[in-house]
Design a protein around this motif. Structure first.
Motif, PDB file in Angstrom:
ATOM      1  N   ARG A  92       0.829  -1.210   0.000  1.00 49.42           N
ATOM      2  CA  ARG A  92       0.000   0.000   0.000  1.00 49.42           C
ATOM      3  C   ARG A  92       0.862   1.258   0.000  1.00 49.42           C
ATOM      4  N   ARG A  93       2.041   1.172   0.593  1.00 49.22           N
ATOM      5  CA  ARG A  93       3.036   2.249   0.642  1.00 49.22           C
ATOM      6  C   ARG A  93       2.593   3.487   1.411  1.00 49.22           C
ATOM      7  N   SER A  94       1.624   3.334   2.281  1.00 52.09           N
ATOM      8  CA  SER A  94       1.229   4.454   3.136  1.00 52.09           C
ATOM      9  C   SER A  94       0.388   3.926   4.291  1.00 52.09           C
ATOM     10  N   GLY A  95       0.186   4.781   5.263  1.00 56.06           N
ATOM     11  CA  GLY A  95      -0.644   4.416   6.397  1.00 56.06           C
ATOM     12  C   GLY A  95       0.147   3.757   7.510  1.00 56.06           C
ATOM     13  N   THR A  96      -0.560   3.497   8.574  1.00 52.82           N
ATOM     14  CA  THR A  96       0.009   2.916   9.778  1.00 52.82           C
ATOM     15  C   THR A  96      -1.007   1.972  10.384  1.00 52.82           C
ATOM     16  N   ILE A  97      -0.527   0.892  10.954  1.00 48.07           N
ATOM     17  CA  ILE A  97      -1.389   0.002  11.725  1.00 48.07           C
ATOM     18  C   ILE A  97      -0.782  -0.132  13.107  1.00 48.07           C
ATOM     19  N   ARG A  98      -1.581   0.214  14.112  1.00 47.23           N
ATOM     20  CA  ARG A  98      -1.168  -0.002  15.492  1.00 47.23           C
ATOM     21  C   ARG A  98      -1.673  -1.367  15.908  1.00 47.23           C
ATOM     22  N   MET A  99      -0.774  -2.198  16.405  1.00 40.08           N
ATOM     23  CA  MET A  99      -1.110  -3.539  16.874  1.00 40.08           C
ATOM     24  C   MET A  99      -0.976  -3.534  18.386  1.00 40.08           C
ATOM     25  N   LYS A 100      -2.046  -3.970  19.050  1.00 40.52           N
ATOM     26  CA  LYS A 100      -2.064  -3.892  20.502  1.00 40.52           C
ATOM     27  C   LYS A 100      -2.502  -5.232  21.089  1.00 40.52           C
TER      28      LYS A 100
END
Length: 129
Positions: A92-100
């Motif tokens: 995707r080459r953009s964005g962020t995913i926070r994993m908790k």
């Protein structure tokens, strides 16, 4: 500590600030489609978060959506889940995913560098068998 029964929360964020909900939903659906190929115990959508109010300090980044993932009886699927999410972000080459997991959280981005890799390895070690 194994992840057994502990839910993994994924929060997808965008940094583009365009506020396009249709695009956001489309991206979340793409991620859901890929995750559904894994042998996860469950994948549930969390209630849709709202973007930050106009004028807030971080108005350019807002949450696209959140998922709650059940890994099943062992944490063996955690590295597979992380690999799938990281691969999706890289394509995707953009964005962020926070994993908790519980109170422990890591932020995954499309940027791959040595420091981020070490942080990811440490996160996986903490939640491994």
């Amino acid at each position: 500590m194994a992840v057994a029964g502990t839910p993994v929360e994924l929060v997808l964020e965008t940094g583009d600030g365009d506020g396009d909900r249709e695009y956001a939903e489309e991206q979340l659906q793409y991620l859901l489609d890929e995750l559904s190929q894994l042998e996860l115990a469950s994948i549930d959508r969390a209630p849709s978060p709202l973007p930050p109010p106009p004028g807030t300090r971080n108005a350019g980044a807002w949450e696209l959506g959140a998922l709650v993932i059940g890994l099943g009886g062992s944490g063996a699927l955690l590295p597979v889940l992380v690999g799938c999410v990281q691969d999706w972000l890289n394509r995707r080459r953009s964005g962020t995913i926070r994993m908790k997991i519980g109170d422990d959280e890591i932020e995954l981005t499309a940027v791959s560098d040595e420091m981020r890799q070490r942080a990811l390895e440490e996160f996986l070690r903490r939640h491994g068998e």
